[in-house]
Design an enzyme around this catalytic site. Structure first.
Site, PDB file in Angstrom:
ATOM      1  CB  CYS A 142      -0.950   0.015   1.201  1.00  0.00           C
ATOM      2  SG  CYS A 142      -2.245  -1.210   1.058  1.00  0.00           S
TER       3      CYS A 142
HETATM    4  N1  COA Z   1     -20.105  -8.937   8.738  1.00  0.00           N
HETATM    5  C1  COA Z   1     -20.602  -9.029   9.981  1.00  0.00           C
HETATM    6  N2  COA Z   1     -19.832  -9.235  11.052  1.00  0.00           N
HETATM    7  C2  COA Z   1     -18.517  -9.381  10.871  1.00  0.00           C
HETATM    8  C3  COA Z   1     -17.929  -9.306   9.597  1.00  0.00           C
HETATM    9  C4  COA Z   1     -18.788  -9.089   8.497  1.00  0.00           C
HETATM   10  N3  COA Z   1     -18.314  -9.001   7.258  1.00  0.00           N
HETATM   11  N4  COA Z   1     -16.610  -9.471   9.711  1.00  0.00           N
HETATM   12  C5  COA Z   1     -16.346  -9.641  11.016  1.00  0.00           C
HETATM   13  N5  COA Z   1     -17.495  -9.592  11.720  1.00  0.00           N
HETATM   14  C6  COA Z   1     -17.667  -9.738  13.169  1.00  0.00           C
HETATM   15  C7  COA Z   1     -16.592 -10.605  13.773  1.00  0.00           C
HETATM   16  O1  COA Z   1     -16.938 -11.958  13.709  1.00  0.00           O
HETATM   17  C8  COA Z   1     -16.509 -10.103  15.203  1.00  0.00           C
HETATM   18  O2  COA Z   1     -17.528 -10.693  15.957  1.00  0.00           O
HETATM   19  P1  COA Z   1     -17.281 -11.035  17.509  1.00  0.00           P
HETATM   20  O3  COA Z   1     -17.035  -9.724  18.180  1.00  0.00           O
HETATM   21  O4  COA Z   1     -18.557 -11.694  17.872  1.00  0.00           O
HETATM   22  O5  COA Z   1     -16.089 -11.928  17.517  1.00  0.00           O
HETATM   23  C9  COA Z   1     -16.829  -8.616  15.057  1.00  0.00           C
HETATM   24  O6  COA Z   1     -17.517  -8.459  13.802  1.00  0.00           O
HETATM   25  C10 COA Z   1     -15.592  -7.760  15.052  1.00  0.00           C
HETATM   26  O7  COA Z   1     -14.659  -8.304  14.127  1.00  0.00           O
HETATM   27  P2  COA Z   1     -13.217  -7.731  13.894  1.00  0.00           P
HETATM   28  O8  COA Z   1     -12.594  -8.412  12.699  1.00  0.00           O
HETATM   29  O9  COA Z   1     -12.434  -7.758  15.141  1.00  0.00           O
HETATM   30  O10 COA Z   1     -13.621  -6.258  13.461  1.00  0.00           O
HETATM   31  P3  COA Z   1     -12.936  -4.878  13.688  1.00  0.00           P
HETATM   32  O11 COA Z   1     -13.892  -3.998  14.363  1.00  0.00           O
HETATM   33  O12 COA Z   1     -11.546  -4.991  14.180  1.00  0.00           O
HETATM   34  O13 COA Z   1     -12.854  -4.351  12.157  1.00  0.00           O
HETATM   35  C11 COA Z   1     -11.304  -4.216  10.336  1.00  0.00           C
HETATM   36  C12 COA Z   1     -12.177  -5.101  11.180  1.00  0.00           C
HETATM   37  C13 COA Z   1     -10.504  -5.090   9.356  1.00  0.00           C
HETATM   38  C14 COA Z   1     -12.167  -3.285   9.524  1.00  0.00           C
HETATM   39  C15 COA Z   1     -10.364  -3.419  11.269  1.00  0.00           C
HETATM   40  O14 COA Z   1      -9.670  -4.270  12.135  1.00  0.00           O
HETATM   41  C16 COA Z   1      -9.375  -2.571  10.502  1.00  0.00           C
HETATM   42  O15 COA Z   1      -9.735  -1.644   9.833  1.00  0.00           O
HETATM   43  N6  COA Z   1      -8.084  -2.846  10.605  1.00  0.00           N
HETATM   44  C17 COA Z   1      -7.094  -2.148   9.846  1.00  0.00           C
HETATM   45  C18 COA Z   1      -6.891  -2.948   8.652  1.00  0.00           C
HETATM   46  C19 COA Z   1      -6.355  -2.258   7.443  1.00  0.00           C
HETATM   47  O16 COA Z   1      -6.429  -1.081   7.287  1.00  0.00           O
HETATM   48  N7  COA Z   1      -5.844  -3.085   6.560  1.00  0.00           N
HETATM   49  C20 COA Z   1      -5.446  -2.698   5.297  1.00  0.00           C
HETATM   50  C21 COA Z   1      -4.022  -2.804   5.127  1.00  0.00           C
HETATM   51  S1  COA Z   1      -3.395  -1.414   4.331  1.00  0.00           S
END
Ligand code: COA
Length: 373
Positions: free
Chosen positions: A156
């Site tokens: 990225c």
């Molecule tokens: N739909 C519904 N629920 C979902 C889901 C989806 N598509 N994906 C995950 N969930 C659920 C999970 O199962 C979890 O449930 P639980 O609390 O019962 O275990 C909950 O939502 C939270 O999941 P999590 O993956 O921990 O979400 P988060 O709030 O951390 O958000 C990201 C996920 C990826 C958006 C976040 O971690 C992020 O932005 N990270 C930075 C990543 C990034 O920028 N990467 C790019 C690289 S440049």
């Protein structure tokens, strides 16, 4: 020494859009198929049932509302979940070259230049469609550019690392005019069947023309300073490489051959790394937070950008100070900060200072301090 300037940018936006609703409908249909196919193993507790995704979760977790893709039908086919790209013959331009050239033409037009004026092409992206010849050399040929060309991959952060390389070469005089192009076909390396990340990416191509400031033909941005940094992490990884085609046991459908991330760790570790990098870069260049008119940040996640904006400015960013484009484009890897810059810089005035910053896998972070000339 010469002063490098950005004299043009271009964005090629693919014609097809997938909304969160369409994406989730296809994903949930895939989940139903998977759970039906594995019903016995699921009932026996041998396989975990897959869960539905939701548009509400996607928007809340990321700020993304839709994404552009080069080919939508294959992605939304619940029996496939992968774009359909026609295999091209070696005599036709590659698909990365094709979209790169479109972005380059817009950037060149803005700079008042043509392909022949360019003597360096850097194709900077998070995946290349082949090992060699370099995609950049094919783009060089299609543009009718001279000099030389090469590919680089810093995931990225590729765009800002490419801008630093080009700006440095212009500064010392080894090239006169460069184009840094970021064709990002993220739909080809996203696992559309993984609920945790299926919503993250979109396709696009961006291009940036750099040349000596005293040769700029129109409006331009002085590149005051660039800074790049890396620090190894496995939290964003894609193992698809030339030695890793098949697993020793013959299984071909390897999850680790696509984008993988530990999203929570990325969030926790990258936000402080980027904030400190930007603060130090600005301090070393004598740019105070109050001097900064705008930040064009990498577009991965809205809350991540909100955190970084608050930390760098020391207050809540005003609307327009830190424009987001990810609601429309999603994460477009290296291209995100350049889309934000290209679409949100016209109104800035002479002397205004801004900062382009990208970050991601590696970990890597690159920042470019620019001043409207
Ligand atoms: N739909 C519904 N629920 C979902 C889901 C989806 N598509 N994906 C995950 N969930 C659920 C999970 O199962 C979890 O449930 P639980 O609390 O019962 O275990 C909950 O939502 C939270 O999941 P999590 O993956 O921990 O979400 P988060 O709030 O951390 O958000 C990201 C996920 C990826 C958006 C976040 O971690 C992020 O932005 N990270 C930075 C990543 C990034 O920028 N990467 C790019 C690289 S440049």
């Amino acid at each position: 020494m010469h002063i490098p300037a950005i004299t043009g940018t271009g964005v090629f936006t693919p014609p097809e859009i997938i909304t969160n609703e369409e994406l989730v409908e296809a994903f949930n249909a895939y989940v139903d198929l998977y759970n039906a196919e594995n019903a016995e193993a699921i009932a026996a507790g041998e396989v975990a049932a897959k869960e539905y995704s939701s548009p509400e979760f996607i928007f809340k977790a990321s700020g993304i509302e839709q994404r552009y893709v080069l080919e939508k039908e294959g992605i939304l086919d619940p029996t496939r979940m992968y774009p359909r790209f026609r295999q091209r013959s070696d005599d036709e331009p590659g698909i990365m070259t094709e979209i790169a050239v479109k972005a380059c033409k817009t950037a060149l037009e803005q700079a008042g230049r043509s392909g022949e004026d360019i003597d360096l092409v850097i194709c900077a992206a998070s995946n290349m469609e082949r090992a060699y010849p370099a995609v950049a050399i094919e783009i060089q040929k299609e543009l009718g550019a001279g000099g030389f060309a090469f590919d680089m991959n810093v995931a990225c952060s590729s765009a800002t690392f490419g801008i630093q390389a080009a700006a440095d070469m212009i500064r010392v005089g080894s090239v006169r005019r460069a184009i840094v192009v970021n064709p990002e076909i993220t739909s080809g390396h996203l696992e559309w069947r993984d609920r945790d990340c299926h919503f993250i990416f979109g396709d696009v191509a961006t291009a940036t023309v750099l040349e000596r400031a005293d040769e700029a033909k129109g409006d331009h941005w002085i590149v005051r300073s660039t800074r790049c940094a890396t620090q190894f992490s496995n939290n964003i990884r894609n193992n698809n490489g030339f030695l890793r085609r098949n697993r020793p046991d013959g299984v071909k459908d390897r999850r680790d051959m696509q984008f993988m991330q530990n999203g929570r760790k990325v969030f926790k570790e990258v936000v402080p790394m980027v904030s400190a990098h930007v603060q130090n870069h600005m301090a070393d260049e004598g740019v105070m937070p109050g001097d900064l008119r705008r930040m064009w940040l990498h577009q991965a996640n809205k809350s991540m950008n909100d955190f970084i904006g608050r930390k760098v400015l020391g207050r809540e960013p005003e609307p327009g100070e830190q424009p987001n484009i990810l609601q429309d484009y999603a994460n477009t890897s290296s291209a995100g900060s350049i889309i934000a810059f290209s679409k949100n810089s016209e109104d800035m005035r002479q002397g205004d200072i801004g900062l382009i910053c990208s970050f991601g896998a590696g970990y890597s972070v690159g920042s470019v301090i620019v001043e409207r000339a």
